[in-house]
Design a protein around this motif. Sequence first.
Motif, PDB file in Angstrom:
ATOM      1  N   LEU A  18       0.770  -1.362   0.390  1.00 51.18           N
ATOM      2  CA  LEU A  18      -0.364   0.093  -0.464  1.00 51.18           C
ATOM      3  C   LEU A  18       0.964   1.422   0.161  1.00 51.18           C
ATOM      4  O   LEU A  18       1.396   1.221   0.760  1.00 51.18           O
ATOM      5  N   ARG A  19       0.477   2.134  -0.402  1.00 48.20           N
ATOM      6  CA  ARG A  19       1.168   3.353  -0.023  1.00 48.20           C
ATOM      7  C   ARG A  19       0.254   4.173   0.147  1.00 48.20           C
ATOM      8  O   ARG A  19      -1.162   5.117  -0.102  1.00 48.20           O
ATOM      9  N   LEU A  20       0.739   5.081   1.772  1.00 43.79           N
ATOM     10  CA  LEU A  20      -0.532   6.052   1.785  1.00 43.79           C
ATOM     11  C   LEU A  20       0.366   7.531   1.700  1.00 43.79           C
ATOM     12  O   LEU A  20       1.454   7.954   1.113  1.00 43.79           O
ATOM     13  N   SER A  21      -0.407   8.225   1.553  1.00 46.65           N
ATOM     14  CA  SER A  21      -0.127   9.360   1.894  1.00 46.65           C
ATOM     15  C   SER A  21      -0.796  10.506   2.616  1.00 46.65           C
ATOM     16  O   SER A  21      -1.801  10.607   3.237  1.00 46.65           O
ATOM     17  N   CYS A  22       0.255  11.754   2.610  1.00 49.00           N
ATOM     18  CA  CYS A  22      -0.450  13.091   3.231  1.00 49.00           C
ATOM     19  C   CYS A  22      -0.169  14.376   2.269  1.00 49.00           C
ATOM     20  O   CYS A  22       0.841  14.638   2.325  1.00 49.00           O
ATOM     21  N   THR A  23      -1.689  14.488   2.421  1.00 55.59           N
ATOM     22  CA  THR A  23      -1.263  15.953   1.746  1.00 55.59           C
ATOM     23  C   THR A  23      -1.263  17.409   2.928  1.00 55.59           C
ATOM     24  O   THR A  23      -2.206  17.216   3.965  1.00 55.59           O
ATOM     25  N   THR A  24      -0.823  18.076   2.692  1.00 55.65           N
ATOM     26  CA  THR A  24      -0.225  19.760   3.914  1.00 55.65           C
ATOM     27  C   THR A  24      -1.365  20.481   3.026  1.00 55.65           C
ATOM     28  O   THR A  24      -1.325  20.579   2.408  1.00 55.65           O
ATOM     29  N   SER A  25      -2.269  21.735   4.055  1.00 54.24           N
ATOM     30  CA  SER A  25      -2.312  22.595   3.793  1.00 54.24           C
ATOM     31  C   SER A  25      -1.899  24.254   5.004  1.00 54.24           C
ATOM     32  O   SER A  25      -1.831  23.115   6.153  1.00 54.24           O
ATOM     33  N   GLY A  26      -1.865  25.439   4.683  1.00 55.01           N
ATOM     34  CA  GLY A  26      -1.939  26.151   5.444  1.00 55.01           C
ATOM     35  C   GLY A  26      -0.752  27.052   5.624  1.00 55.01           C
ATOM     36  O   GLY A  26      -0.407  27.765   6.561  1.00 55.01           O
ATOM     37  N   GLU A  27       0.364  25.748   5.610  1.00 56.94           N
ATOM     38  CA  GLU A  27       1.905  26.300   5.973  1.00 56.94           C
ATOM     39  C   GLU A  27       3.293  25.988   4.697  1.00 56.94           C
ATOM     40  O   GLU A  27       2.806  24.588   4.074  1.00 56.94           O
ATOM     41  N   THR A  28       4.063  26.424   5.284  1.00 61.98           N
ATOM     42  CA  THR A  28       5.185  25.707   4.018  1.00 61.98           C
ATOM     43  C   THR A  28       5.698  24.661   4.352  1.00 61.98           C
ATOM     44  O   THR A  28       6.075  24.529   5.469  1.00 61.98           O
ATOM     45  N   PHE A  29       5.252  23.506   3.304  1.00 60.86           N
ATOM     46  CA  PHE A  29       5.420  21.978   3.693  1.00 60.86           C
ATOM     47  C   PHE A  29       6.533  21.692   3.870  1.00 60.86           C
ATOM     48  O   PHE A  29       7.676  21.085   4.683  1.00 60.86           O
TER      49      PHE A  29
END
Length: 126
Positions: A18-29
């Motif tokens: 499996l490949r998990l993803s974690c998308t981020t928002s709100g600040e500079t990754f």
Amino acid sequence: QVQLVESGGGLVQPGGSLRLSCTTSGETFSGFAMGWFRQAPGKEREFVAAISRAATRTSYADSVKRRFTISSDNAKSTLYLQMNSLQPGDAAAFFCAAAWTVTGAVPLQAQQYGYWGRGTQVTVSS
């Protein structure tokens, strides 16, 4: 503030991937070190893998070394966890987390992370 959303969990047979993803928002990754943790029912949350700012360093729990790979894509503000050769003992809720750190640091402790997603469930069963 930063928001984290995990995806990619599901049911997989032993030996599968499996490949998990974690998308981020709100600040500079790129300003964060990022990590993956997991928690199985009745157990404490445990460290799985982490990657430093600018992806210069990674660290893995012994139990997942050579099976899991953490990576990040700054352009997409997304963290990944590629999981191969999954076993029933890997089943858990997986959480991504973000930590403000100095360049090159790879936080291994949950308390070092200030931001968490809500998790995605991984089930390994035949």
